[in-house]
Design a protein around this motif. Structure first.
Motif, PDB file in Angstrom:
ATOM      1  N   GLN A  94      -3.105 -51.010 -13.988  1.00 42.45           N
ATOM      2  CA  GLN A  94      -1.895 -50.186 -14.105  1.00 42.45           C
ATOM      3  C   GLN A  94      -1.191 -50.437 -15.435  1.00 42.45           C
TER       4      GLN A  94
ATOM      5  N   GLY B  98       9.125 -60.156 -11.550  1.00 39.62           N
ATOM      6  CA  GLY B  98       9.018 -60.600 -10.176  1.00 39.62           C
ATOM      7  C   GLY B  98       8.111 -59.770  -9.293  1.00 39.62           C
ATOM      8  N   ALA B  99       7.570 -58.687  -9.817  1.00 40.22           N
ATOM      9  CA  ALA B  99       6.678 -57.822  -9.043  1.00 40.22           C
ATOM     10  C   ALA B  99       5.244 -58.011  -9.525  1.00 40.22           C
ATOM     11  N   SER B 100       4.325 -57.992  -8.594  1.00 36.67           N
ATOM     12  CA  SER B 100       2.912 -58.113  -8.929  1.00 36.67           C
ATOM     13  C   SER B 100       2.360 -56.727  -9.260  1.00 36.67           C
ATOM     14  N   VAL B 101       1.881 -56.574 -10.491  1.00 39.15           N
ATOM     15  CA  VAL B 101       1.356 -55.287 -10.959  1.00 39.15           C
ATOM     16  C   VAL B 101      -0.105 -55.490 -11.356  1.00 39.15           C
ATOM     17  N   PRO B 102      -1.006 -54.630 -10.836  1.00 40.04           N
ATOM     18  CA  PRO B 102      -2.416 -54.763 -11.237  1.00 40.04           C
ATOM     19  C   PRO B 102      -2.577 -54.560 -12.743  1.00 40.04           C
ATOM     20  N   LEU B 103      -3.502 -55.313 -13.326  1.00 39.92           N
ATOM     21  CA  LEU B 103      -3.738 -55.231 -14.767  1.00 39.92           C
ATOM     22  C   LEU B 103      -4.160 -53.824 -15.176  1.00 39.92           C
TER      23      LEU B 103
ATOM     24  N   MET C 154      -0.870 -59.198 -12.826  1.00 40.91           N
ATOM     25  CA  MET C 154       0.214 -59.633 -13.691  1.00 40.91           C
ATOM     26  C   MET C 154       1.517 -59.604 -12.907  1.00 40.91           C
ATOM     27  N   THR C 155       2.431 -60.464 -13.304  1.00 38.35           N
ATOM     28  CA  THR C 155       3.749 -60.470 -12.692  1.00 38.35           C
ATOM     29  C   THR C 155       4.750 -59.943 -13.713  1.00 38.35           C
ATOM     30  N   VAL C 156       5.402 -58.837 -13.367  1.00 41.52           N
ATOM     31  CA  VAL C 156       6.383 -58.208 -14.248  1.00 41.52           C
ATOM     32  C   VAL C 156       7.697 -58.132 -13.493  1.00 41.52           C
TER      33      VAL C 156
END
Length: 167
Positions: free
Chosen positions: A12, A5-10, A1-3
Protein backbone atom coordinates in the motif's frame (compact mmCIF):
# COMPACT_ATOMS: atom_id res chain seq x y z
CA UNK A 1 5.09 -0.87 8.20
CA UNK A 2 3.79 1.11 11.13
CA UNK A 3 2.59 4.61 10.24
CA UNK A 4 1.23 6.80 13.06
CA UNK A 5 0.43 3.74 15.13
CA UNK A 6 -1.39 1.93 12.32
CA UNK A 7 -0.08 -1.15 10.56
CA UNK A 8 0.03 -0.51 6.80
CA UNK A 9 1.09 -3.16 4.27
CA UNK A 10 4.28 -2.27 2.41
CA UNK A 11 2.48 -2.75 -0.92
CA UNK A 12 0.00 0.00 0.00
CA UNK A 13 2.83 2.40 0.82
CA UNK A 14 4.57 1.58 -2.48
CA UNK A 15 1.30 2.11 -4.40
CA UNK A 16 0.70 5.48 -2.73
CA UNK A 17 4.24 6.65 -3.48
CA UNK A 18 4.15 5.46 -7.10
CA UNK A 19 0.75 7.03 -7.76
CA UNK A 20 1.86 10.31 -6.15
CA UNK A 21 4.99 10.37 -8.33
CA UNK A 22 2.98 9.65 -11.48
CA UNK A 23 0.48 12.35 -10.59
CA UNK A 24 3.27 14.88 -10.05
CA UNK A 25 4.91 13.86 -13.34
CA UNK A 26 1.58 14.25 -15.14
CA UNK A 27 1.00 17.68 -13.65
CA UNK A 28 4.52 18.81 -14.59
CA UNK A 29 4.16 17.40 -18.11
CA UNK A 30 0.85 19.18 -18.65
CA UNK A 31 2.24 22.44 -17.30
CA UNK A 32 5.75 22.63 -18.75
CA UNK A 33 6.10 20.41 -21.83
CA UNK A 34 5.22 21.44 -25.36
CA UNK A 35 2.72 18.59 -25.71
CA UNK A 36 1.11 19.56 -22.40
CA UNK A 37 0.79 23.17 -23.52
CA UNK A 38 -0.72 22.06 -26.82
CA UNK A 39 -3.15 19.72 -25.04
CA UNK A 40 -4.28 22.45 -22.67
CA UNK A 41 -4.70 24.89 -25.55
CA UNK A 42 -6.66 22.34 -27.58
CA UNK A 43 -8.87 21.58 -24.60
CA UNK A 44 -9.64 25.29 -24.24
CA UNK A 45 -10.47 25.99 -27.89
CA UNK A 46 -9.52 23.37 -30.47
CA UNK A 47 -9.76 25.73 -33.45
CA UNK A 48 -7.35 28.41 -32.26
CA UNK A 49 -4.27 26.20 -31.69
CA UNK A 50 -4.77 24.73 -35.17
CA UNK A 51 -4.70 28.23 -36.60
CA UNK A 52 -1.43 28.84 -34.72
CA UNK A 53 0.26 25.79 -36.24
CA UNK A 54 -0.45 23.11 -33.64
CA UNK A 55 -0.95 19.80 -35.39
CA UNK A 56 -4.24 18.37 -34.20
CA UNK A 57 -3.28 14.79 -35.01
CA UNK A 58 -0.20 15.03 -32.78
CA UNK A 59 -2.25 16.38 -29.87
CA UNK A 60 -4.91 13.69 -30.26
CA UNK A 61 -2.29 10.96 -30.62
CA UNK A 62 -0.45 12.25 -27.54
CA UNK A 63 -3.67 12.33 -25.51
CA UNK A 64 -4.51 8.75 -26.47
CA UNK A 65 -0.96 7.56 -25.78
CA UNK A 66 -0.94 9.28 -22.39
CA UNK A 67 -4.32 7.88 -21.41
CA UNK A 68 -3.25 4.40 -22.49
CA UNK A 69 -0.06 4.61 -20.47
CA UNK A 70 -1.95 5.81 -17.39
CA UNK A 71 -4.50 3.00 -17.83
CA UNK A 72 -1.65 0.49 -17.99
CA UNK A 73 -0.18 1.83 -14.75
CA UNK A 74 -3.58 1.62 -13.04
CA UNK A 75 -3.99 -1.96 -14.30
CA UNK A 76 -0.57 -2.91 -12.93
CA UNK A 77 -1.42 -1.37 -9.56
CA UNK A 78 -4.75 -3.23 -9.47
CA UNK A 79 -3.18 -6.55 -10.41
CA UNK A 80 -0.45 -6.04 -7.80
CA UNK A 81 -3.05 -5.38 -5.11
CA UNK A 82 -5.62 -8.03 -6.01
CA UNK A 83 -3.56 -10.66 -7.81
CA UNK A 84 -6.33 -11.05 -10.41
CA UNK A 85 -6.45 -9.86 -14.01
CA UNK A 86 -9.94 -9.67 -15.49
CA UNK A 87 -11.52 -7.94 -18.47
CA UNK A 88 -13.98 -6.08 -16.24
CA UNK A 89 -11.57 -5.14 -13.45
CA UNK A 90 -11.45 -1.43 -14.28
CA UNK A 91 -15.15 -0.74 -14.78
CA UNK A 92 -15.92 0.53 -11.28
CA UNK A 93 -12.69 2.53 -11.12
CA UNK A 94 -13.41 4.12 -14.50
CA UNK A 95 -16.87 5.15 -13.30
CA UNK A 96 -15.48 6.73 -10.13
CA UNK A 97 -12.72 8.47 -12.11
CA UNK A 98 -15.25 9.90 -14.56
CA UNK A 99 -17.46 11.13 -11.72
CA UNK A 100 -14.44 12.64 -9.95
CA UNK A 101 -13.47 14.45 -13.15
CA UNK A 102 -16.95 15.90 -13.59
CA UNK A 103 -17.38 16.82 -9.92
CA UNK A 104 -13.87 18.27 -9.70
CA UNK A 105 -14.36 20.38 -12.81
CA UNK A 106 -13.56 19.50 -16.37
CA UNK A 107 -10.07 20.71 -17.20
CA UNK A 108 -8.85 20.81 -13.61
CA UNK A 109 -6.39 18.03 -12.75
CA UNK A 110 -6.13 19.10 -9.12
CA UNK A 111 -9.93 19.38 -8.93
CA UNK A 112 -10.33 15.83 -10.21
CA UNK A 113 -7.80 14.55 -7.68
CA UNK A 114 -9.49 16.37 -4.80
CA UNK A 115 -12.92 15.16 -5.91
CA UNK A 116 -11.56 11.61 -6.11
CA UNK A 117 -10.27 11.88 -2.56
CA UNK A 118 -13.63 13.31 -1.49
CA UNK A 119 -15.55 10.47 -3.10
CA UNK A 120 -13.25 7.92 -1.48
CA UNK A 121 -13.65 9.59 1.90
CA UNK A 122 -17.43 9.65 1.49
CA UNK A 123 -17.45 5.92 0.72
CA UNK A 124 -15.39 5.17 3.84
CA UNK A 125 -17.48 7.43 6.08
CA UNK A 126 -20.70 5.90 4.78
CA UNK A 127 -19.29 2.40 5.33
CA UNK A 128 -18.74 3.27 8.99
CA UNK A 129 -21.81 5.43 9.58
CA UNK A 130 -24.53 3.45 7.83
CA UNK A 131 -26.36 0.61 9.58
CA UNK A 132 -25.22 -2.87 8.54
CA UNK A 133 -28.36 -3.65 6.53
CA UNK A 134 -27.96 -0.48 4.39
CA UNK A 135 -24.18 -0.73 3.75
CA UNK A 136 -24.53 -2.62 0.46
CA UNK A 137 -26.21 0.52 -0.92
CA UNK A 138 -23.45 2.96 0.05
CA UNK A 139 -22.57 3.65 -3.61
CA UNK A 140 -26.17 4.76 -4.19
CA UNK A 141 -25.79 7.26 -1.35
CA UNK A 142 -22.48 8.48 -2.79
CA UNK A 143 -24.00 8.92 -6.25
CA UNK A 144 -26.90 10.79 -4.63
CA UNK A 145 -24.35 13.17 -3.07
CA UNK A 146 -22.70 13.57 -6.49
CA UNK A 147 -26.06 14.44 -8.05
CA UNK A 148 -26.68 17.01 -5.32
CA UNK A 149 -23.26 18.59 -5.92
CA UNK A 150 -23.88 18.77 -9.67
CA UNK A 151 -27.30 20.32 -9.14
CA UNK A 152 -25.76 23.02 -6.96
CA UNK A 153 -22.58 23.55 -9.05
CA UNK A 154 -22.94 22.09 -12.55
CA UNK A 155 -19.49 23.35 -13.62
CA UNK A 156 -17.84 21.30 -10.85
CA UNK A 157 -16.38 22.21 -7.50
CA UNK A 158 -12.94 23.28 -8.75
CA UNK A 159 -13.66 24.37 -12.30
CA UNK A 160 -11.08 26.75 -13.79
CA UNK A 161 -12.19 30.34 -14.23
CA UNK A 162 -11.94 30.00 -18.00
CA UNK A 163 -14.30 26.99 -18.10
CA UNK A 164 -17.34 27.37 -20.26
CA UNK A 165 -20.66 26.48 -18.68
CA UNK A 166 -21.94 23.01 -19.51
CA UNK A 167 -25.50 22.55 -20.62
Amino acid sequence: MTVAGASVPLLQVIVIVVVALILCALALMLKYSRLGLEMRAAAEDFGMPRLLGVRADVVIMGAFALSGALAAVVALVLVAQTGVADVRMGGQIMLVAFIATVVGGMGSLSGAVLAGFGIGAAVVVLQVALPAEVRPFREAFVYGLVIAVLLLRPQGLFAPASAKPRV
